[in-house]
Design an enzyme around this catalytic site. Structure first.
Site, PDB file in Angstrom:
ATOM      1  N   ASP A   1       8.660  18.738 -34.097  1.00 45.04           N
ATOM      2  CA  ASP A   1       8.676  19.946 -34.975  1.00 45.04           C
ATOM      3  C   ASP A   1       8.680  21.313 -34.389  1.00 45.04           C
ATOM      4  OD1 ASP A   1       7.817  17.711 -36.272  1.00 45.04           O
ATOM      5  OD2 ASP A   1       5.935  18.385 -36.348  1.00 45.04           O
TER       6      ASP A   1
ATOM      7  N   SER B   1       5.347  22.237 -42.083  1.00 49.35           N
ATOM      8  CA  SER B   1       4.863  24.400 -42.702  1.00 49.35           C
ATOM      9  C   SER B   1       4.271  25.085 -41.182  1.00 49.35           C
ATOM     10  CB  SER B   1       4.033  24.461 -43.922  1.00 49.35           C
ATOM     11  OG  SER B   1       3.002  23.438 -43.320  1.00 49.35           O
TER      12      SER B   1
HETATM   13  C1  GLA Z   1       4.428  15.202 -37.395  1.00 47.40           C
HETATM   14  C2  GLA Z   1       3.614  15.183 -35.581  1.00 47.40           C
HETATM   15  C3  GLA Z   1       5.341  15.329 -34.952  1.00 47.40           C
HETATM   16  C4  GLA Z   1       5.488  13.922 -34.901  1.00 47.40           C
HETATM   17  C5  GLA Z   1       5.836  13.401 -36.275  1.00 47.40           C
HETATM   18  C6  GLA Z   1       6.214  12.034 -36.339  1.00 47.40           C
HETATM   19  O1  GLA Z   1       5.082  15.887 -37.917  1.00 47.40           O
HETATM   20  O2  GLA Z   1       3.781  17.103 -35.293  1.00 47.40           O
HETATM   21  O3  GLA Z   1       5.076  15.619 -33.554  1.00 47.40           O
HETATM   22  O4  GLA Z   1       4.605  13.362 -34.458  1.00 47.40           O
HETATM   23  O5  GLA Z   1       4.377  13.753 -37.182  1.00 47.40           O
HETATM   24  O6  GLA Z   1       7.050  11.339 -35.661  1.00 47.40           O
END
Ligand code: GLA
Length: 389
Positions: free
Chosen positions: A176, A131
């Site tokens: 993300d 989010s």
């Molecule tokens: C969170 C972080 C990502 C990644 C994941 C685990 O979502 O924002 O960068 O490290 O955890 O895969």
């Protein structure tokens, strides 16, 4: 809700809040990671997809000079951000995701115009579906629309990541923000986090779907466990004498086992195995070998649970239920997704069984975990878009 309906909704809310229609409407999606967990900050591979859940913003030139006003339609509160000077952290807390991106644009020499904004998000908060990345990338997309200057999506993702590091205090990797900026409808994104090279992997076989099961246990990455994992991985790489765990092999890890604590060894074992599983899973998706992809998902979960220790009882319960349903009942594989410590699991299932599987998981989860799960499926969605303006 489909994106055009969401856009209409936020436009209506903008009009109620500011008394005129918006000039720009933009959106950025959340994501689900199919496999490749806690590999991004180890220079490894990840395989996420954008989901049909979005942060959406409607905006017009602002009426208060030097100020970006943001009305959040969910919390029903307005953030006033002073953009006449370098943007700093401030209140309300959620505004920091936007503030961080604005600061990033300023650091590139770009002035932030006065804006009136209304925003909404259908990405569940604290559900491990990014989010916050959706908000950050949405903000960057709004600034592109409002200034008329588009920036390279990779740079956009990096500005958003920096906002997360500096304004939200989470030392996250690049997954993300990359998938929110670069997602493509009908595709997973295989991202090499070392070279930042991306490959779109078509996921168009109508016989399968991805089901997202929110345990409704809130995940909180700011609490320090995420940063701790990252530090343990860096320690392992240092001991093995490699720049990152991407460069380590299972054999090298065994050879160096005596030089590290049991915890650091297990963290590294997860990362090395997960990078390999991710490459194999991408091959499996390309070949529509769903049985193989499903097995890799189960193996990923076991490793995150036992070696990386970022699962929780509720996530384990969902995966156990999925395993009990099995391929005969339409489930190929299931694993926790995202940072962990709560949030969502993702299951690869036969498309024809969505309803039966949803009902079974909901009932069994209620009985075993004593809470309600929120379950939905999503096709791979497009990344950030300017809908109007
Ligand atoms: C969170 C972080 C990502 C990644 C994941 C685990 O979502 O924002 O960068 O490290 O955890 O895969």
């Amino acid at each position: 809700m489909i994106l055009s309906d969401l856009a209409a909704q936020v436009a209506g809310q903008f009009k109620t809040a500011y008394g005129r229609p918006p000039r720009w409407i933009v959106a950025a999606p959340g994501r689900v990671n199919v496999i490749g967990e806690h590999t991004d900050y180890n220079d490894g591979f990840v395989l996420p997809m954008a989901i049909e859940r979005y942060a959406v913003m409607a905006a017009d030139t602002g009426t208060t000079p030097g100020t970006v006003s943001v009305y959040d339609t969910q919390f029903k509160e307005t953030a006033k951000i002073d953009v006449s000077r370098p943007v700093t952290k401030g209140q309300p807390k959620w505004s920091n995701y936007l503030r961080g991106v604005m600061a990033g644009f300023q650091q590139r020499g770009q002035a932030i115009p006065a804006l009136d904004v209304a925003m909404l998000s259908t990405v569940p908060l604290g559900g491990g579906l990014s989010s916050s990345a959706a908000l950050e990338v949405c903000t960057a997309t709004l600034l592109e629309a409002a200034t008329g200057r588009t920036i390279d999506p990779v740079e956009k993702a990096l500005i958003a990541q920096k906002a997360e590091h500096e304004f939200a205090g989470v030392p996250c990797g690049i997954m993300d923000q990359f998938i929110s900026a670069l997602g493509r409808e009908g595709h997973l994104l295989l991202l090499d986090c070392r070279t930042r090279k991306t490959e779109l992997v078509p996921m168009s076989d109508p016989s399968v779907e991805l089901l997202i099961v929110n345990t409704n246990v809130k995940h909180e990455l700011g609490s320090g466990e995420y940063a701790k994992r990252r530090a343990e991985c860096e320690a392992a790489a240092r001991i093995l004498g490699v720049p990152s765990l991407r460069d380590a092999t299972a054999d090298a890890l065994e050879a160096g086992r005596g030089k590290m604590t049991g915890v650091v060894y297990r963290r590294a074992r997860h990362v090395i195995g997960e990078i390999e599983r991710t490459v194999h899973a991408a091959e499996g998706v390309r070949a529509s070998n769903w049985t193989a992809v499903g097995q890799l998902m189960y193996a990923s979960h076991a490793s995150l649970r036992d070696d990386y220790e970022v699962s929780c009882q509720e996530l384990d319960t969902v995966v156990e239920i999925a395993e009990t349903i099995g391929i005969a009942g339409g489930v190929y594989g299931c694993r926790m997704t995202g940072g962990g410590f709560g949030g969502c699991a993702v299951a690869l299932i036969k498309a024809g069984s969505v309803q039966a599987i949803t009902q079974k998981i909901a009932a069994d989860y209620r009985a075993k975990a004593g809470r309600e799960a929120t379950i939905f499926s999503s096709r791979p969605a497009a990344g950030a878009t300017i809908i109007q303006g």
